[in-house]
Write an enzyme that holds these catalytic residues in place. Structure first.
Site, PDB file in Angstrom:
ATOM      1  N   GLY A 119       3.097  -3.284   3.395  1.00  0.00           N
ATOM      2  CA  GLY A 119       4.099  -4.273   3.582  1.00  0.00           C
ATOM      3  C   GLY A 119       3.430  -5.717   3.341  1.00  0.00           C
ATOM      4  O   GLY A 119       2.131  -5.676   3.324  1.00  0.00           O
ATOM      5  N   GLU A 120       4.179  -6.552   3.806  1.00  0.00           N
ATOM      6  CA  GLU A 120       3.840  -7.823   4.017  1.00  0.00           C
ATOM      7  C   GLU A 120       4.499  -8.324   5.252  1.00  0.00           C
ATOM      8  O   GLU A 120       5.661  -8.371   5.199  1.00  0.00           O
ATOM      9  CB  GLU A 120       4.231  -8.853   2.702  1.00  0.00           C
ATOM     10  CG  GLU A 120       3.577  -8.121   1.316  1.00  0.00           C
ATOM     11  CD  GLU A 120       2.063  -8.571   1.375  1.00  0.00           C
ATOM     12  OE1 GLU A 120       1.614  -9.192   2.179  1.00  0.00           O
ATOM     13  OE2 GLU A 120       1.655  -7.986   0.170  1.00  0.00           O
TER      14      GLU A 120
ATOM     15  N   ILE B 198      -2.975  -8.114  -2.336  1.00  0.00           N
ATOM     16  CA  ILE B 198      -1.798  -9.331  -2.538  1.00  0.00           C
ATOM     17  C   ILE B 198      -2.337 -10.486  -1.797  1.00  0.00           C
ATOM     18  O   ILE B 198      -2.549 -11.513  -2.456  1.00  0.00           O
ATOM     19  CB  ILE B 198      -0.421  -8.855  -2.084  1.00  0.00           C
ATOM     20  CG1 ILE B 198       0.185  -7.736  -2.726  1.00  0.00           C
ATOM     21  CG2 ILE B 198       0.373 -10.029  -2.416  1.00  0.00           C
ATOM     22  CD1 ILE B 198       0.164  -7.784  -4.087  1.00  0.00           C
ATOM     23  N   ILE B 199      -2.699 -10.323  -0.535  1.00  0.00           N
ATOM     24  CA  ILE B 199      -3.294 -11.450   0.381  1.00  0.00           C
ATOM     25  C   ILE B 199      -4.609 -11.044   0.961  1.00  0.00           C
ATOM     26  O   ILE B 199      -4.856  -9.802   1.381  1.00  0.00           O
ATOM     27  CB  ILE B 199      -2.211 -11.819   1.421  1.00  0.00           C
ATOM     28  CG1 ILE B 199      -0.892 -12.272   0.934  1.00  0.00           C
ATOM     29  CG2 ILE B 199      -2.788 -12.585   2.359  1.00  0.00           C
ATOM     30  CD1 ILE B 199       0.100 -12.496   1.893  1.00  0.00           C
TER      31      ILE B 199
ATOM     32  N   LEU C 145      -2.740  -2.143  -2.812  1.00  0.00           N
ATOM     33  CA  LEU C 145      -2.395  -3.032  -3.968  1.00  0.00           C
ATOM     34  C   LEU C 145      -2.911  -4.534  -3.357  1.00  0.00           C
ATOM     35  O   LEU C 145      -2.007  -4.877  -2.446  1.00  0.00           O
ATOM     36  CB  LEU C 145      -0.832  -2.879  -4.332  1.00  0.00           C
ATOM     37  CG  LEU C 145      -0.444  -4.069  -5.439  1.00  0.00           C
ATOM     38  CD1 LEU C 145      -1.265  -3.712  -6.707  1.00  0.00           C
ATOM     39  CD2 LEU C 145       0.913  -3.893  -5.742  1.00  0.00           C
TER      40      LEU C 145
ATOM     41  N   GLY D  18      17.023 -10.483  -6.275  1.00  0.00           N
ATOM     42  CA  GLY D  18      18.134 -10.977  -5.350  1.00  0.00           C
ATOM     43  C   GLY D  18      18.865  -9.807  -4.866  1.00  0.00           C
ATOM     44  O   GLY D  18      19.993 -10.138  -4.300  1.00  0.00           O
TER      45      GLY D  18
ATOM     46  N   CYS E 191       0.893  -1.024   0.094  1.00  0.00           N
ATOM     47  CA  CYS E 191      -0.156   0.105   0.064  1.00  0.00           C
ATOM     48  C   CYS E 191       1.006   1.222   0.012  1.00  0.00           C
ATOM     49  O   CYS E 191       2.237   1.282  -0.018  1.00  0.00           O
ATOM     50  CB  CYS E 191      -0.753  -0.008   1.286  1.00  0.00           C
ATOM     51  SG  CYS E 191      -1.897  -1.273   1.468  1.00  0.00           S
TER      52      CYS E 191
END
Length: 629
Positions: free
Chosen positions: A75-76, A52-53, A50, A361, A2
């Site tokens: 965040g996540e 996502i989950i 946004l 990465g 978000c």
């Protein structure tokens, strides 16, 4: 994922919901799927989402404990299912399936210390209504941004700088000291921003606003002064494999399409290899290259994609970017001169056409000593022990190395090393290795007026790095170098680049190498395993994954995510630079003396010296002025 923003008035004034929405609308690109608002008493919270989950019930702001606690969160949290089960075992009940509500339950139990249990990337704001406390917090490694303005009447915060200036009373006055640091470092380190009135909350910090008083403090650091986790390199390789695989698995949790950036380097190749092991479907991979083959890693990326049967997409960047660069400057919101921001933006834009989440990465170099400058710094220790006459001869010889050597070629690297080696202090040597505009060059570049504005703040980039080196004085030499990059370059430059490039395109980027548990574990391994001698960069990582990589990948040196700036400024970008940086409007800002700019430009055009990085920094500074002030 978000964008968040909000405000608290110190005198109890109720926020204007129209202004709150206007602030939130400026970050729609961070969350195009949903928006939400909460206004109560002196507090206003807002978010753009946004999804996502928990696509159906994850709408924010979210409340908990009979609406006594409210949160907006960017965040996540990758361990939220584990935390949720633990909390349910202690009697907590949840009305959503989201990671966001779990944070509030943790906060109810342990207050601001809740952030210590979170494994992930985040910037968050919690309104504790009974205590009249606003809490802001940012993840340990600075993956998600959070800026704020503490004014006499209010405290405002947001994910992006532009969102703050909606609120009357936040001036846009430029901070000369931060501009000076930018020209040295290519970025502006926290807690500073280009604006005097606005600050960044540093990574791994909490801000508490309670009854008019602000307290800011750190909640995390790398594990300094601890014994090595193991003295057995074989055991270390096993630990690295298992922990990184776990970090990748956690970051593959998603309710939307997921893929990976694949550069063709060691780090992203390892991530793709692990994703392929963990996925029942071909991994979607995305690579970017250039027409200039010396800058393109597409052939290496293709080898990895073919080995693991990936659904691979690649594309080539062409120097037709005069429309993209102003947009890039707008998104960063302050001067930012890492030129890899451009290919990062492009790869994120193309990737978003196929997936919503992409693993990368990032962090492999900082964990395992992957940058060329680590070799140079280590070689500098040997250089210091050379006889004085030999050092003097080498330093004199450095003056005769042609400046026209290709950037990153042997001559270029040798000259840069010998120049840095003149500085015996470790922080000054490090600064010289990374510096865009050293202090002696600024003497000619700055106008007398701008130098007066700077006052005693000139050259403060050196002090910034010196503080980081002092924090880790007792660490082994290589780990000391890694510590400094973990506290400076990685969060302030690389994480800013990835967040902006991804979120400008409504894409979520995830970095398994920057899982904080993985980082802590690897940091407690001897530096000599990471940078073995003067050749073995990332030795322990390569040994751990030697069966996962094609030989051409594991044996190749560090290339970096650069772009062919030096040639572009003599060709496709030549006119654009002249019209932008040498314009009357740019010169009227009073920073730079025109003869110094003319000299840089002429030397670059006639091939006498390569100034591509400096020219890029000057261009992005002026574009920021045009787009954001």
């Amino acid at each position: 994922m978000c964008g968040i923003c909000g405000i608290i008035y110190k005198d109890g004034t109720r926020p204007d919901q129209g202004l709150l929405k206007a602030s939130n609308d400026l970050q729609t690109h961070r969350g195009p799927d949903d928006e939400g608002y909460y206004v109560d008493g002196p507090v206003g919270l807002a978010m753009r989402r946004l999804s996502i989950i928990d696509l159906s019930t994850g709408h924010q702001p979210i409340s908990y404990d009979d609406e006594k606690l409210w949160i907006v969160f960017n965040g996540e949290i990758y361990n939220f299912l584990e935390l949720r089960a633990e909390l349910e075992g202690r009697g907590h009940r949840f009305k959503t399936k989201s990671d966001t509500e779990v944070i509030l339950a943790l906060y109810k139990e342990s207050g601001p210390d809740c952030v210590k249990r979170l494994r992930g990337m985040f910037a968050l704001a919690i309104w504790d209504k009974p205590r009249k406390r606003l809490m802001l917090a940012r993840d340990r490694l600075g993956k998600k941004p959070l800026v704020y303005a503490d004014r006499p009447d209010f405290l405002a915060f947001a994910s992006e700088l532009r969102c703050l200036f909606v609120w009357p009373g936040i001036p846009k006055e430029t901070d000369p000291a931060e501009l000076d640091r930018f020209l040295s470092l290519q970025y502006i380190p926290s807690p500073g921003t280009i604006y005097r009135a606005v600050r960044k909350l540093p990574p791994g910090h909490v801000l508490l606003h309670e009854r008019g008083r602000i307290d800011i403090y750190p909640y995390w650091n790398l594990p300094l002064g601890q014994e090595p986790l193991t003295r057995d390199p074989i055991e270390a390789q096993h630990l690295i494999r298992e922990k990184l695989k776990e970090a990748v698995r956690l970051r593959m949790i998603s309710d939307v399409p997921l893929g990976a950036f694949l550069s063709g380097g060691i780090d992203s190749s390892i991530i793709v290899a692990l994703m392929s092991q963990l996925s029942s479907q071909p991994v979607k991979t995305f690579s970017i290259g250039f027409e200039e083959q010396s800058f393109s890693e597409l052939p290496f990326a293709k080898q990895v994609a073919e080995r693991y049967g990936c659904q691979h997409t690649e594309f080539v960047v062409k120097p037709e970017m005069t429309e993209v660069l102003p947009k890039l400057a707008w998104h960063y919101g302050e001067p930012y001169a890492d030129s890899s921001a451009l290919p990062s933006y492009y790869v994120a834009r193309e990737t978003r056409k196929h997936v919503t989440v992409a693993l990368n990465g990032d962090g492999g170099d900082e964990n395992f000593g992957g940058y060329i400058r680590y070799f140079a710094m280590k070689a500098g220790r040997y250089y210091d022990n050379l006889p004085g006459p030999l050092r003097a001869a080498l330093e004199a010889g450095a003056r005769h190395i042609p400046e026209t050597n290709a950037p990153f070629g042997f001559g270029w690297r040798l000259k840069r090393f010998l120049k840095s080696a003149l500085h015996r202090d470790i922080a000054q040597r490090h600064l010289r290795m990374i510096c865009y505009f050293p202090e002696d060059d600024k003497e000619e570049l700055y106008t007398p007026e701008f130098r007066r504005r700077l006052g005693g703040d000139a050259g403060s980039a050196g002090g910034y790095l010196a503080r980081a080196f002092r924090e880790c004085e007792r660490e082994d030499f290589v780990n000391r170098l890694l510590y400094v990059d973990f506290k400076t370059y990685l969060p302030e430059c690389l994480m800013a680049k990835m967040d902006i490039a991804a979120m400008a395109n409504s894409l979520e980027g995830r970095s398994p190498f920057l899982d904080h548990e993985f980082v802590e574990m690897v940091y407690r391994m001897p530096g000599e395993w990471k940078l073995k001698g003067l050749k073995g960069h990332k030795w322990i990582l390569k040994e751990a994954f030697k069966d996962h990589l094609p030989p051409a990948i594991s044996k190749r040196g560090k290339m970096g995510f650069g772009i062919p700036l030096h040639g572009w400024f003599r060709g496709p970008l030549k006119g654009f630079w002249e019209q932008t940086v040498l314009s009357e409007k740019a010169l009227a800002r009073g920073y730079f003396q025109k003869p110094a700019l003319d000299r840089l430009w002429t030397e670059h055009q006639n091939g006498k010296r390569e100034h591509g990085f400096r020219l890029w920094a000057l261009l992005m500074l002026e574009l920021w002025h045009q787009e954001c002030t």
